[in-house]
Design a protein around this motif. Structure first.
Motif, PDB file in Angstrom:
ATOM      1  N   GLY A   1       1.272   2.307   8.216  1.00 40.00           N
ATOM      2  CA  GLY A   1      -0.313   2.341   8.618  1.00 40.00           C
ATOM      3  C   GLY A   1      -0.998   1.482   8.958  1.00 40.00           C
ATOM      4  O   GLY A   1      -0.684  -0.046   9.305  1.00 40.00           O
ATOM      5  N   HIS A   2      -2.178   1.652   9.761  1.00 43.48           N
ATOM      6  CA  HIS A   2      -2.795   0.791  10.987  1.00 43.48           C
ATOM      7  C   HIS A   2      -4.534   1.049   9.960  1.00 43.48           C
ATOM      8  O   HIS A   2      -4.758   2.485  11.002  1.00 43.48           O
ATOM      9  N   PHE A   3      -4.805  -0.076   9.851  1.00 40.66           N
ATOM     10  CA  PHE A   3      -6.047   0.495   9.408  1.00 40.66           C
ATOM     11  C   PHE A   3      -7.347  -0.299   9.715  1.00 40.66           C
ATOM     12  O   PHE A   3      -6.784  -1.594   9.990  1.00 40.66           O
ATOM     13  N   ALA A   4      -7.880  -0.514   9.794  1.00 44.18           N
ATOM     14  CA  ALA A   4      -9.469  -1.157  11.281  1.00 44.18           C
ATOM     15  C   ALA A   4     -10.032  -2.083   8.907  1.00 44.18           C
ATOM     16  O   ALA A   4     -10.598  -1.795   7.732  1.00 44.18           O
ATOM     17  N   GLU A   5     -10.352  -3.271   9.927  1.00 47.33           N
ATOM     18  CA  GLU A   5     -10.731  -4.833   8.961  1.00 47.33           C
ATOM     19  C   GLU A   5     -12.417  -3.773   8.434  1.00 47.33           C
ATOM     20  O   GLU A   5     -12.751  -4.218   7.139  1.00 47.33           O
ATOM     21  N   LYS A   6     -12.950  -3.610   9.951  1.00 48.51           N
ATOM     22  CA  LYS A   6     -14.132  -2.943   9.373  1.00 48.51           C
ATOM     23  C   LYS A   6     -14.156  -1.662   9.441  1.00 48.51           C
ATOM     24  O   LYS A   6     -14.881  -0.902  10.585  1.00 48.51           O
ATOM     25  N   ASP A   7     -14.275  -1.152   8.125  1.00 47.77           N
ATOM     26  CA  ASP A   7     -13.900   0.916   8.900  1.00 47.77           C
ATOM     27  C   ASP A   7     -15.077   1.226   7.521  1.00 47.77           C
ATOM     28  O   ASP A   7     -14.570   1.037   6.067  1.00 47.77           O
ATOM     29  N   PRO A   8     -15.995   1.512   8.003  1.00 45.85           N
ATOM     30  CA  PRO A   8     -17.013   2.421   7.150  1.00 45.85           C
ATOM     31  C   PRO A   8     -16.602   4.055   6.272  1.00 45.85           C
ATOM     32  O   PRO A   8     -17.372   4.638   5.111  1.00 45.85           O
ATOM     33  N   PHE A   9     -15.554   4.438   7.514  1.00 44.00           N
ATOM     34  CA  PHE A   9     -14.847   5.704   6.771  1.00 44.00           C
ATOM     35  C   PHE A   9     -13.784   4.998   5.903  1.00 44.00           C
ATOM     36  O   PHE A   9     -13.411   5.880   5.189  1.00 44.00           O
ATOM     37  N   GLU A  10     -13.284   3.811   5.929  1.00 45.95           N
ATOM     38  CA  GLU A  10     -12.397   4.433   5.163  1.00 45.95           C
ATOM     39  C   GLU A  10     -11.782   2.519   4.040  1.00 45.95           C
ATOM     40  O   GLU A  10     -11.802   1.640   4.675  1.00 45.95           O
ATOM     41  N   SER A  11     -12.605   2.567   3.006  1.00 51.51           N
ATOM     42  CA  SER A  11     -12.139   1.299   2.280  1.00 51.51           C
ATOM     43  C   SER A  11     -11.120   0.581   1.837  1.00 51.51           C
ATOM     44  O   SER A  11     -10.594   1.139   2.335  1.00 51.51           O
ATOM     45  N   GLN A  12     -10.913  -0.504   1.870  1.00 48.72           N
ATOM     46  CA  GLN A  12      -9.512  -1.639   1.577  1.00 48.72           C
ATOM     47  C   GLN A  12      -9.460  -1.121   0.505  1.00 48.72           C
ATOM     48  O   GLN A  12      -8.572  -1.100  -0.169  1.00 48.72           O
ATOM     49  N   ALA A  13     -10.142  -0.103  -0.615  1.00 48.02           N
ATOM     50  CA  ALA A  13     -10.284  -0.183  -2.124  1.00 48.02           C
ATOM     51  C   ALA A  13      -8.827   0.940  -1.730  1.00 48.02           C
ATOM     52  O   ALA A  13      -8.460   1.051  -2.534  1.00 48.02           O
ATOM     53  N   GLU A  14      -9.415   1.971  -0.460  1.00 51.95           N
ATOM     54  CA  GLU A  14      -8.804   2.643  -0.915  1.00 51.95           C
ATOM     55  C   GLU A  14      -7.880   2.926  -0.178  1.00 51.95           C
ATOM     56  O   GLU A  14      -6.086   3.440  -1.013  1.00 51.95           O
ATOM     57  N   VAL A  15      -7.330   2.217   0.566  1.00 50.68           N
ATOM     58  CA  VAL A  15      -6.003   1.322   1.629  1.00 50.68           C
ATOM     59  C   VAL A  15      -5.531   1.553   0.392  1.00 50.68           C
ATOM     60  O   VAL A  15      -4.250   1.817   0.325  1.00 50.68           O
TER      61      VAL A  15
END
Length: 407
Positions: A150-164
């Motif tokens: 998975g590649h995730f953004a640090e500041k993402d209004p669409f996917e929270s860190q909790a969801e990841v």
């Protein structure tokens, strides 16, 4: 097209120059099948893959958020058909690509991540690997047999860190291999160059290299097993090992007989590991970390490299933090790796080279049963020094696990 081959669904197909490569399914973001996704498929083809991106919107493309939301909602309403389209696309690209055990690698961007996860959960025999770009989607792994990146953004209004984190936990509990990366300072769409407000070239390049290494089919030589001894865990090297290894690779006494220069930073270690990953991707090497169980600390490394499948032969190399010398730990680690190499990997012969001045390594190899087979004069030049090397060999028929772990 023959009767048993599926016809091409709506979408974009890119094939490598050689004709066919490992199949990759690319699922677009809520923008639709745009030029960015087509270019991404082209890059995959240039890297040796057969890539297909189905057109889940059937000809419609959005270039602004409002239109993208409208198209995404319509797709969600017809999600049953969308899932059927994804399955058809997977079957198609598998038929066009090189046969790979486990099926297809699927890469999903944002909206496409949801359908990537669903394919792995509902069609486990077709899906060997899943790559997610800033999309967490469903947490239900179903009967998935895939590995996940998975590649995730640090500041993402669409996917929270909790969801990841919740997705990672769910997949891990299901026994799946999971590696998720969060890219500092990035936002949603950081990989897509047409999103000029979000595109981050540095993060995108790292994500690209990680993706290529991850989706390349794994040869039997590369399949990693975690080995355990009384005091150690030996496993595939990971980026989290770099800080511990940095200490070792800044010790000139440790580095005296190794061919590479010292690391001055974590970035040096990361760059070195990236080069190793390319060798691993080619099927010629396996880089392992040696971890002290009691301290949960990476204390050394061992590499199996120069793998020759036809001859069932490989070379072994090793290094350990000086604080752990003289305790029999390297003998314990290398002994375990030798046993695994002969019994599980099916090697017939292991080789090693050592500088004749490196008495400790020469003695260790001899204690483990290696035979000194010759001296190659002025064999290497490293760090502006020319030196001889002693060649050692060990055959599987000669191997007996040492009883003593004395240093």
């Amino acid at each position: 097209m023959t009767p048993d081959q599926p016809s091409q669904p709506p979408g974009f197909l890119a094939v490598p120059t050689g004709g066919e490569g490992p199949p990759v399914l690319v699922l677009h973001a809520w923008w639709g099948l745009n030029d960015t996704i087509r270019a991404f498929c082209g890059r995959l083809a240039a890297s040796g893959f057969t890539a297909f991106a189905p057109d889940l919107y059937h000809g419609k493309v959005a270039d602004n958020i409002a239109d993208a939301e409208t198209l995404a909602k319509a797709l969600d309403t017809g999600h049953v058909q969308a899932k059927a389209d994804v399955l058809q696309a997977a079957q198609f690209v598998i038929s066009k690509g090189k046969k790979v055990e486990g099926g297809v690698a699927v890469i999903g961007f944002s909206l496409g991540a949801y359908y990537s996860l669903d394919l792995a959960a509902t069609s486990p025999d077709l899906t060997r690997a899943v790559v997610l770009f800033y999309g967490a989607g469903s947490r239900d792994p179903g009967k998935s047999k895939a590995a996940y990146l998975g590649h995730f953004a640090e500041k993402d209004p669409f996917e929270s860190q909790a969801e990841v984190d919740a997705l990672a936990e769910s997949l891990t509990k299901a026994g799946r291999a999971v590696t998720f990366h969060v890219y500092p300072g990035t936002g949603h769409w950081f990989f897509e160059p047409d999103r000029t407000d979000a595109f981050n070239p540095a993060a995108a390049n790292i994500a690209w290299e990680r993706t290529l290494a991850f989706i390349r089919p794994v040869s039997p030589f590369q399949v990693q097993a975690t080995l355990e001894t009384d005091r150690l865990v030996i496993r595939r090297m990971e980026e989290k090992d770099i800080p511990d290894l940095l200490v070792m690779n800044q010790d000139e006494e440790v580095l005296r007989y190794v061919p590479y220069k010292r690391w001055d930073s974590v970035e040096d270690g990361t760059a070195w590991l990236a080069r190793v990953r390319k060798l691993e991707a080619g099927g010629s090497a396996v880089q392992l970390s040696i971890v002290d169980k009691a301290a949960d600390r990476t204390i050394g490394a061992c590499v199996l490299f120069k793998y020759d499948e036809a001859s069932s032969r490989a070379e072994i190399g090793f290094v350990m933090d000086r604080a752990y010398w003289g305790k029999g730990l390297m003998s314990e680690a290398v002994s375990s790796i030798i046993t695994h190499s002969f019994s599980e990997r099916g090697l017939r012969r292991l080789e090693a080279e050592a500088n004749p001045l490196n008495g400790a390594s020469c003695r260790l190899l001899e204690r483990l049963g290696f035979t000194a087979e010759g001296l190659l004069r002025q064999r290497w030049k490293a760090k502006d020094v020319i030196y001889d090397t002693r060649i050692f060999g060990l055959l599987s028929a000669e191997w007996k696990t040492p009883v003593s772990r004395a240093p």
